[in-house]
Write a protein that holds these residues in place. Structure first.
Motif, PDB file in Angstrom:
ATOM      1  N   THR A   1      -9.391   5.021  -2.805  1.00  0.00           N
ATOM      2  CA  THR A   1      -8.754   5.223  -1.507  1.00  0.00           C
ATOM      3  C   THR A   1      -9.497   4.465  -0.415  1.00  0.00           C
ATOM      4  OG1 THR A   1      -7.879   7.392  -2.107  1.00  0.00           O
ATOM      5  CG2 THR A   1      -8.175   6.940   0.241  1.00  0.00           C
ATOM      6  N   ALA A   2      -8.768   3.619   0.301  1.00  0.00           N
ATOM      7  CA  ALA A   2      -9.368   2.776   1.338  1.00  0.00           C
ATOM      8  C   ALA A   2      -8.272   1.967   2.011  1.00  0.00           C
ATOM      9  CB  ALA A   2     -10.404   1.830   0.729  1.00  0.00           C
TER      10      ALA A   2
ATOM     11  N   LEU B   1      -3.131   0.538   3.792  1.00  0.00           N
ATOM     12  CA  LEU B   1      -3.798   1.748   3.328  1.00  0.00           C
ATOM     13  C   LEU B   1      -3.335   2.112   1.921  1.00  0.00           C
ATOM     14  CD1 LEU B   1      -5.617   4.215   3.868  1.00  0.00           C
ATOM     15  CD2 LEU B   1      -3.611   5.339   4.885  1.00  0.00           C
ATOM     16  N   VAL B   2      -4.313   2.342   1.065  1.00  0.00           N
ATOM     17  CA  VAL B   2      -4.060   2.850  -0.284  1.00  0.00           C
ATOM     18  C   VAL B   2      -4.697   4.229  -0.381  1.00  0.00           C
ATOM     19  CG1 VAL B   2      -4.560   2.547  -2.735  1.00  0.00           C
ATOM     20  CG2 VAL B   2      -3.931   0.568  -1.323  1.00  0.00           C
TER      21      VAL B   2
ATOM     22  N   GLY C   1       0.813  -1.202   0.000  1.00  0.00           N
ATOM     23  CA  GLY C   1       0.000   0.000   0.000  1.00  0.00           C
ATOM     24  C   GLY C   1       0.851   1.259   0.000  1.00  0.00           C
ATOM     25  N   GLY C   2       0.177   2.391  -0.155  1.00  0.00           N
ATOM     26  CA  GLY C   2       0.893   3.652  -0.140  1.00  0.00           C
ATOM     27  C   GLY C   2       0.118   4.752  -0.824  1.00  0.00           C
ATOM     28  N   LEU C   3       0.824   5.831  -1.102  1.00  0.00           N
ATOM     29  CA  LEU C   3       0.238   7.001  -1.750  1.00  0.00           C
ATOM     30  C   LEU C   3       0.589   6.977  -3.235  1.00  0.00           C
ATOM     31  CD1 LEU C   3      -1.098   9.840  -1.672  1.00  0.00           C
ATOM     32  CD2 LEU C   3       1.167  10.746  -1.112  1.00  0.00           C
TER      33      LEU C   3
ATOM     34  N   GLN D   1     -12.203  -0.973   2.670  1.00  0.00           N
ATOM     35  CA  GLN D   1     -13.132  -0.190   3.495  1.00  0.00           C
ATOM     36  C   GLN D   1     -12.643   1.247   3.530  1.00  0.00           C
ATOM     37  OE1 GLN D   1     -13.711  -1.689   7.491  1.00  0.00           O
ATOM     38  NE2 GLN D   1     -15.657  -0.624   7.664  1.00  0.00           N
ATOM     39  N   ALA D   2     -13.478   2.117   3.001  1.00  0.00           N
ATOM     40  CA  ALA D   2     -13.203   3.550   3.039  1.00  0.00           C
ATOM     41  C   ALA D   2     -13.837   4.136   4.299  1.00  0.00           C
ATOM     42  CB  ALA D   2     -13.759   4.219   1.796  1.00  0.00           C
TER      43      ALA D   2
END
Length: 120
Positions: free
Chosen positions: A90-91, A115-116, A9-11, A39-40
Motif C-alpha cells: 500500500t502506497a 494510490l494503491v 491504481g485502486g483498492l 511512498q507509503a
C-alpha cells in the motif's frame, strides 16, 4: 514540457493483482530509463522497479517475483504488473522518466502519483 500520467491504481484485496500504466507526452525526443517508485505514509519514496530503453530491468528485493515492469517505446508508456499484492504494498505509486527533449536537453520528470491500497 513533459507530462507523465499514471492510471490503474485502486483498492485490491491481499493476493490480488493490479496493473499500473504511465503515459508520457510532450516535447519528447526520446525516453531513456523509466521507473516506478512508491511512498507509503511516513516513509521515504523508494524505487520499486526500473527499465532501460533497451528493456533491462531492476527490482526492489521486496517485489521481486511478484511485480513486472515493461514498456512500449512507440507509445512512450511504462507499465507495472503487480501480482500477489500484500498490505505492505500500500502506497502512492509514482512514475519517473529520464527524457531527452527536442533540442538535446536532458531532464527528469515525475507523474502525479496513483494510490494503491491493499486491504481486505
Amino acid at each position: 514540457q513533459v507530462q507523465l500520467v499514471e492510471s490503474g491504481g485502486g483498492l485490491v484485496q491481499p493476493g490480488g493483482s493490479l496493473r499500473l500504466s504511465c503515459a508520457a507526452s510532450g516535447n519528447i525526443y526520446r525516453i531513456n530509463t523509466m521507473g516506478w517508485y512508491r511512498q507509503a505514509p511516513g516513509d521515504q519514496r523508494e524505487l520499486v522497479a526500473g527499465i532501460t530503453r533497451g528493456g533491462s530491468t531492476n527490482y526492489a528485493d521486496s517485489v521481486k517475483g511478484r511485480f513486472t515492469i515493461s514498456r512500449d517505446n512507440a507509445k512512450n508508456t511504462v507499465y507495472l504488473q503487480m501480482n500477489s499484492l500484500k498490505p505492505e504494498d500500500t502506497a502512492v505509486y509514482y512514475c519517473n522518466a529520464d527524457v531527452t527533449l527536442y533540442g538535446g536537453v536532458f531532464d527528469n520528470y515525475w507523474g502525479q502519483g496513483t494510490l494503491v491500497t491493499v486491504s481486505s
